[in-house]
Write an enzyme that holds these catalytic residues in place. Structure first.
Site, mmCIF file in Angstrom:
data_model
loop_
_atom_site.group_PDB
_atom_site.id
_atom_site.type_symbol
_atom_site.label_atom_id
_atom_site.label_comp_id
_atom_site.label_asym_id
_atom_site.label_seq_id
_atom_site.Cartn_x
_atom_site.Cartn_y
_atom_site.Cartn_z
ATOM 1 N N HIS A 99 -97.592 -10.622 72.493
ATOM 2 C CA HIS A 99 -96.387 -10.251 71.738
ATOM 3 C C HIS A 99 -96.726 -9.198 70.678
ATOM 4 C CE1 HIS A 99 -95.322 -14.559 72.824
ATOM 5 N NE2 HIS A 99 -94.285 -13.898 73.300
ATOM 6 N N GLU B 90 -95.527 -6.613 80.808
ATOM 7 C CA GLU B 90 -95.581 -6.566 82.283
ATOM 8 C C GLU B 90 -96.057 -7.882 82.883
ATOM 9 O OE1 GLU B 90 -97.893 -3.248 83.560
ATOM 10 O OE2 GLU B 90 -96.221 -1.851 83.266
#
Ligand code: PAF
Length: 288
Positions: free
Chosen positions: A37, A148
């Site tokens: 994150h 991703e």
């Protein structure tokens, strides 16, 4: 960093920023923040004048109530982790802000939502698409950043933004891995010590399969070998082990003729792990 829980307060701030020409980058999260994150936050800081991180554990994307109950909720820790990044807002809406009484709208993206996690977790991507649409509109995002690791989610979000003419650029960022190769995920916190030590085998076996395909093995054959290897290594049920084309996620069974990835979802110690690995020499071929 201001913590905002109210969408009207957020909207006012966002309007002021847009009025002065400042662009807004948004990192949507469900909390339990890790280095993956934080790499998205870095990317947002590098691209936008204002950055909002959202934290909302979205009940609509959990098809299993036990999974929702067990999801880590660590707002205080998350705020501490974000402090050094100098972001403007941590937006933490409650369920009444997101799904007030009478809420009746569902965003459903066909095509890229089907198969992979869409098949294994019915309703999951409708929940993701609905909440992401709301978060993009509430935050007035000019850019939004997604990892991703959740590659199918990234394609679902790109599709919905294109289809609904939402004026935001969706930016996919590379998967961040632990030193031993395990893809970072909030769910890793739930692995016991033994399972945590075993977990990196997933990425090793996926890479082996990707290399075999790059070397000429048909995708279906490599996926059968991958399933057997994971079972032999002590993993539980394999929800899927498939090769899909980048972008439209079309299933590949033979030799890929454009950029493609190996996708796996597998259970270990009661935790569902997902990962995807690019196939070697095909990386350079255009995805979309
Ligand atoms: O990837 C996640 O953490 C979630 O699916 C998202 C994008 C924040 C939507 O709830």
């Amino acid at each position: 960093m201001k913590i905002i829980r109210d969408k009207a307060e957020l909207r006012k701030l966002v309007r002021d920023w847009h009025r002065t020409g400042e662009r807004i980058g948004v990192v949507p999260t469900m909390g339990a923040l890790h280095a993956g994150h934080l790499s998205l936050v870095d990317a947002a800081n590098g691209r936008a004048e204002r950055v909002i991180v959202t934290l909302f554990v979205n009940p609509k994307q959990f098809n299993n109530p036990e999974d929702l109950d067990k999801y880590p909720r660590t707002e205080e820790d998350d705020a501490k982790k974000l402090a050094p990044y100098g972001i403007d807002v941590l937006y933490v809406p409650g369920p009444e802000q997101m799904y007030p009484d009478g809420f009746s709208t569902n965003i459903s993206v066909a095509g890229v939502s089907e198969g992979l996690c869409g098949a294994a977790r019915p309703g999951h991507f409708d929940g993701v698409a609905t909440v992401v649409t709301k978060l993009l509109l509430q935050t007035g995002a000019d850019f939004a950043f997604f990892g991703e690791k959740d590659y199918q989610q990234l394609q679902v979000v790109k599709r919905l933004v294109a289809d609904l003419d939402i004026d935001v650029e969706i930016i996919g960022c590379p998967t961040v891995r632990e030193k031993d190769g395990l893809a970072m995920s909030s769910r890793n916190l739930r692995l016991g010590d033994g399972a945590r030590a075993e977990a990196p085998v997933l990425q090793e076996e996926m890479q082996r399969a990707a290399d075999a395909i790059a070397g000429g093995t048909p995708a279906a054959e490599a996926m059968a070998a991958l399933r057997s290897a994971l079972e032999a290594a002590g993993f539980g049920e394999v929800d899927y082990a498939e090769v899909r084309r980048d972008g439209d996620l079309a299933l590949v069974e033979g030799q890929p003729d454009s950029a493609a990835r190996v996708f796996v979802a597998v259970w270990l110690d009661g935790v569902r792990l997902i990962d995807n690995v690019e196939i070697g020499d095909l990386r350079s071929l255009a995805a979309e």
